[in-house]
Motif scaffolding. Structure first.
Motif: not given
Length: 154
Positions: A11-13, A19-21, A51-54, A141-146
């Protein structure tokens, strides 16, 4: 291979890649130019580091609970990464901007004093290093949602 089933790692990757895209279309809407190099660049909206760390911390919280030591470690790591992105790295980018301007002004002065040719391969310092707080917020926020969506799908 067990690593292929490591939910927090995947999920982190995934959050980092998404996020990069997302930087590409978000920049396109602002500038009307497609810049594919943003996929591998630092800085910009949203923060892929955040995004990755969350996503990592959220995945660990979903798997092991909020009271686990592993979640505590990942949460502290995440806070440090996001603080660094809005602090040290952002200000290093400001310094790079000033240094690049000083170099440009110096080269202009040298050209005016002497008729030296300007070098074509002049190296500039990378200016977009860190993030504005809003970029870190939306990356987080994006990381949590993903992580939550990825957990429901897997």
């Amino acid at each position: 291979m067990d690593i292929l089933y490591n939910f927090p790692l995947l999920s982190a990757f995934l959050a980092m890649l998404i996020a990069q895209f997302l930087k590409i279309p978000l920049t396109f809407f602002a500038t009307q130019k497609v810049d594919w190099s943003l996929f591998t660049s630092t800085g910009g909206m949203p923060s892929s580091h955040s995004a990755a760390v969350t996503a990592l911390s959220t995945s660990i919280a979903l798997e092991q609970g909020l009271d686990s030591s592993l979640f505590a470690v990942s949460a502290v790591l995440g806070i440090i990464v996001m603080f660094d992105a809005t602090g040290v790295r952002r200000h290093a980018g400001y310094h790079a901007t000033v240094l690049n301007q000083l170099l440009k002004d110096f080269n202009k002065l040298v050209e005016e004093v002497k008729t030296w040719q300007k070098k074509e391969n002049e190296q500039k310092l990378k200016e977009l290093l860190g993030h504005q707080p809003i970029e870190v917020f939306f990356g987080a926020l994006l990381g949590i949602l993903i992580a939550i969506v990825f957990n429901m799908v897997v």
